[in-house]
Design an enzyme around this catalytic site. Structure first.
Site, PDB file in Angstrom:
ATOM      1  N   HIS A 161       0.811  -1.219   0.000  1.00 38.32           N
ATOM      2  CA  HIS A 161       0.000   0.000   0.000  1.00 38.32           C
ATOM      3  C   HIS A 161       0.844   1.269   0.000  1.00 38.32           C
ATOM      4  CE1 HIS A 161      -2.887  -3.111   1.135  1.00 38.32           C
ATOM      5  NE2 HIS A 161      -3.527  -2.499   0.172  1.00 38.32           N
ATOM      6  N   GLU A 185     -11.189 -10.444  -6.150  1.00 37.38           N
ATOM      7  CA  GLU A 185      -9.843 -10.415  -5.550  1.00 37.38           C
ATOM      8  C   GLU A 185      -9.413 -11.764  -4.995  1.00 37.38           C
ATOM      9  OE1 GLU A 185      -8.809  -6.436  -3.704  1.00 37.38           O
ATOM     10  OE2 GLU A 185     -10.804  -6.771  -2.872  1.00 37.38           O
ATOM     11  N   ASP A 224      -4.589  -8.084  -5.023  1.00 33.13           N
ATOM     12  CA  ASP A 224      -4.960  -9.160  -4.107  1.00 33.13           C
ATOM     13  C   ASP A 224      -5.202 -10.471  -4.832  1.00 33.13           C
ATOM     14  OD1 ASP A 224      -4.835  -8.246  -1.440  1.00 33.13           O
ATOM     15  OD2 ASP A 224      -6.501  -6.904  -1.851  1.00 33.13           O
ATOM     16  N   CYS A 280      -8.622  -2.536 -11.435  1.00 33.36           N
ATOM     17  CA  CYS A 280      -8.153  -1.384 -10.661  1.00 33.36           C
ATOM     18  C   CYS A 280      -6.892  -1.727  -9.875  1.00 33.36           C
ATOM     19  CB  CYS A 280      -9.249  -0.869  -9.733  1.00 33.36           C
ATOM     20  SG  CYS A 280      -9.791  -2.098  -8.539  1.00 33.36           S
TER      21      CYS A 280
HETATM   22  C1  PEP Z   1      -6.357  -4.774  -5.479  1.00 31.53           C
HETATM   23  O1  PEP Z   1      -6.306  -5.636  -4.598  1.00 31.53           O
HETATM   24  O2  PEP Z   1      -5.946  -4.949  -6.651  1.00 31.53           O
HETATM   25  C2  PEP Z   1      -6.916  -3.451  -5.158  1.00 31.53           C
HETATM   26  C3  PEP Z   1      -7.084  -2.542  -6.088  1.00 31.53           C
HETATM   27  O3  PEP Z   1      -7.215  -3.197  -3.850  1.00 31.53           O
HETATM   28  P1  PEP Z   1      -6.105  -2.760  -2.763  1.00 31.53           P
HETATM   29  O4  PEP Z   1      -4.810  -2.598  -3.492  1.00 31.53           O
HETATM   30  O5  PEP Z   1      -6.579  -1.520  -2.146  1.00 31.53           O
HETATM   31  O6  PEP Z   1      -6.131  -3.924  -1.834  1.00 31.53           O
HETATM   32 MG    MG Z   2      -7.441  -5.339  -2.784  1.00 31.42          MG
END
Ligand code: PEP
Ligand code: MG
Length: 606
Positions: A196, A451, A475, A522
């Site tokens: 993150h 995910e 994920d 995303c």
């Molecule tokens: C993902 O898991 O690809 C996602 C966009 O969510 P995050 O990165 O916030 O877990």
């Molecule tokens: Mg995610």
């Protein structure tokens, strides 16, 4: 311009380039006492000075602990007891007296002496055959860290070069990065491409390299650093020639940035007329202007959890409503996809002294009992576990829906039953708003994130229940390949081009299209140029990414032909290994996008 390439002996460190850009600036170690834990021999005259620096640092630590104690004693009696214990430890003979003795005996600086005293305490604790008592060493270390912090705080900040600094630490939380004001760049030991911290850095356009070994031992405050956020190379105190080489590369990079910026406001359309949507991922609502400046066609993912993770207390419905309303109004008429809070797992609070509340400590307690946080109470599981908090967010979202084009996204759905539960909560909140006479848009699209592998397997069933899918590849890769996305030790095995991942994306796209719904991506893959032809060829309808990547991805889309990328995707799907996939894709990139991929090596090898 020099054409000199760096020689091997000058490659000081290789990490993982997680946020592009080249920065040349001085380092500032921000881990408690990091820089100054280095040994410094003191002249006789400065021994008294070192001892008084240490005494003053302990006194300041004590003052601060007492302030925190007063602030929280009323709400958390247990916390006050812990602070009392820490205050006592500050003056413990084995820490306080011993550090002063070591300064005098070895003629060394306070940090080094404290570190040594700490080592002796650790050795003593390790001998105790009682896990409770030996576990108390953690408290001693926390106390010592506070003293280290105070000691480094007494030092002068290094001279800044062009007002820029490269921050260096073992780890930075996403929250730390949100608060980085100079935005020059940062280096850290922990984290990988889709951790993150990396995501926040990319969104804010702060160049960064993670996964570097032993930064504290190898970099000191004030060292001159070259940080290459693309290759992950870091040079410490480089020679003149290398510096010139990177200054040239920095200029080229800035020039490319200007050229590609021209694509920001062009349509995301292939040369044979296939249109897709290119959108922005946001962590904080204030970044919305920046997202549209980069040419976003909407907000494809608003990670709503950051409002919770940086708050001292549970955000109220009014605060949430005001934030969502402003965001939707600023983005209108473009769609804004707001994901319900995805907290838990590695998305936790930054433990900040003096910053805690009932809300925070309750969550922290819950999480600290989890052996496998990534498989624990996170994302939609946490939303359903905290129904009041979840309903509050949904109320705020629905109330804000009248001010723009809202889409609500649910993270980490793993089964049909879980989705039904979520939809029931939404229906309940809508019913209550109706009965309260509070206006909201009756038609708000609901979507879910794909995910986890179980969601892929039942994507056909899930697709009948929602308006859109959004594939969270960060994920999905983590859970499918069993690779912790934030663990630098296994980062080399985190493989977006694994045949399993390609097949899963293809399966999800087919299921979505058969049900007549849109499917987007995303995860970080969406913002990487090298994956664009593959994802476009697999039939993905929308791509959401950190804003600075938008013009680059639009340029790739406009240089693509739908018929050609579809053929490519079919060929890649038929491959049996990631090596085969990578080679084919690399070849395709070099042939079809020579401007973006002039040389033939854009992937790390297995
Ligand atoms: C993902 O898991 O690809 C996602 C966009 O969510 P995050 O990165 O916030 O877990
Ligand atoms: Mg995610």
């Amino acid at each position: 311009m020099t054409s000199r390439k760096p020689v091997a002996s000058e490659i000081a460190m290789q990490g993982i380039g997680v946020s592009p850009g080249i920065v040349i600036a001085r380092a500032l170690l921000v881990e408690p006492g990091g820089t100054f834990k280095k040994r410094r021999i003191s002249a006789d005259g400065s021994l008294a000075l070192e001892q008084s620096r240490f005494r003053n640092a302990v006194a300041r630590t004590e003052d601060k602990l007492r302030q925190v104690r007063e602030q929280f004693a009323a709400v958390m009696a247990d916390y006050a007891t812990i602070i009392d214990t820490h205050i006592l430890m500050l003056r413990d003979r084995m820490i306080f007296d011993r550090t002063l003795e070591i300064i005098a005996a070895e003629k060394i600086n306070a940090e080094w002496a404290l570190d040594k005293a700490l080592g002796q305490v650790e050795a003593a604790f390790a001998k105790v055959d009682d896990t409770y008592i030996s576990g108390r060493f953690l408290d001693v270390r926390q106390v010592a860290d506070r003293i280290f912090c105070e000691l480094s705080g007494t030092e002068m900040l290094p001279e800044e070069i062009d007002g820029k600094l490269i921050l260096v630490a073992r780890d930075f939380s996403p929250e730390d990065i949100l608060h980085m004001s100079d935005r020059a760049g940062f280096l850290a030991e922990m984290g990988g491409e889709t951790s993150h911290s990396a995501i926040v850095a990319k969104t804010l356009g702060i160049p960064a390299v993670l996964g570097l070994k032993d930064v504290n031992g190898r970099i000191s405050t004030n060292d001159l650093i070259i940080l290459d956020g693309v290759t992950g190379l870091v040079f410490v105190n480089p020679q003149e020639e290398l510096l010139e080489y990177y200054q040239d590369r920095q200029r080229q990079y800035q020039q490319l940035h200007l050229e590609v910026a021209q694509y920001a406001h062009l349509r995301a359309e292939t040369s044979d007329g296939l249109q897709v949507r290119v959108e922005a991922n946001l962590e904080i609502a204030d970044e919305v202007g920046q997202a549209f400046a980069y040419g976003a066609g909407g907000i494809g993912l608003f990670r709503s959890e950051y409002l919770y993770l940086s708050a001292l207390d549970n955000p109220s419905e009014e605060l949430l409503f005001a934030t969502y309303k402003d965001l939707l109004s600023a983005a209108a008429p473009f769609p804004v996809t707001i994901r319900t809070f995805d907290i838990g797992g590695d998305k936790q609070f930054m433990a900040k002294a003096g910053k805690s509340s009932g809300f925070r400590s309750k969550m922290e307690k819950q999480w600290s009992s989890e052996a496998n946080p990534a498989l624990g109470l996170r994302a939609i599981r946490y939303c359903l576990h905290e129904p009041v908090m979840f309903a509050t967010q949904l109320r705020a979202l629905l109330r804000a829906s009248s001010f723009g084009c809202l889409r609500i996204l649910f993270p980490m759905i793993s089964s049909y039953c879980e989705l039904q539960q979520v939809k029931e909560v939404v229906a309940g909140v809508q019913e209550k708003l109706r009965s309260d006479g509070i206006p909201f848009a009756e038609r708000v699209e609901l979507g879910l994130m794909i995910e986890v592998p179980s969601a892929v397997a039942v994507a056909d069933t899930l697709a009948r229940e929602v308006d859109f899918f959004s594939i969270g590849t960060n994920d999905l890769i983590q859970y499918s390949l069993a690779i912790d996305r934030g663990n630098e030790q296994v980062a080399h095995m985190y493989e977006p081009l694994h045949p399993a991942i390609l097949r899963m994306i293809s399966q999800v796209v087919e299921a979505a299209h058969r049900a007549g719904i849109e499917v987007g991506i995303c995860g970080e893959m969406a913002g990487e140029e090298k994956y664009l032809p593959l994802l476009l060829g697999l039939g993905v309808d929308s791509f959401s990414m950190h804003p600075p990547a938008i013009p680059y991805i639009k340029r790739m889309i406009r240089q693509s032909r739908a018929a050609s990328v579809e053929r490519l995707a079919r060929r890649l799907l038929a491959c049996s290994s990631s090596t085969e996939i990578r080679e084919l894709l690399q070849h395709y990139l070099a042939r079809h996008y020579p401007d973006s991929f002039p040389v033939d090596n854009h992937f790390h090898s297995d």
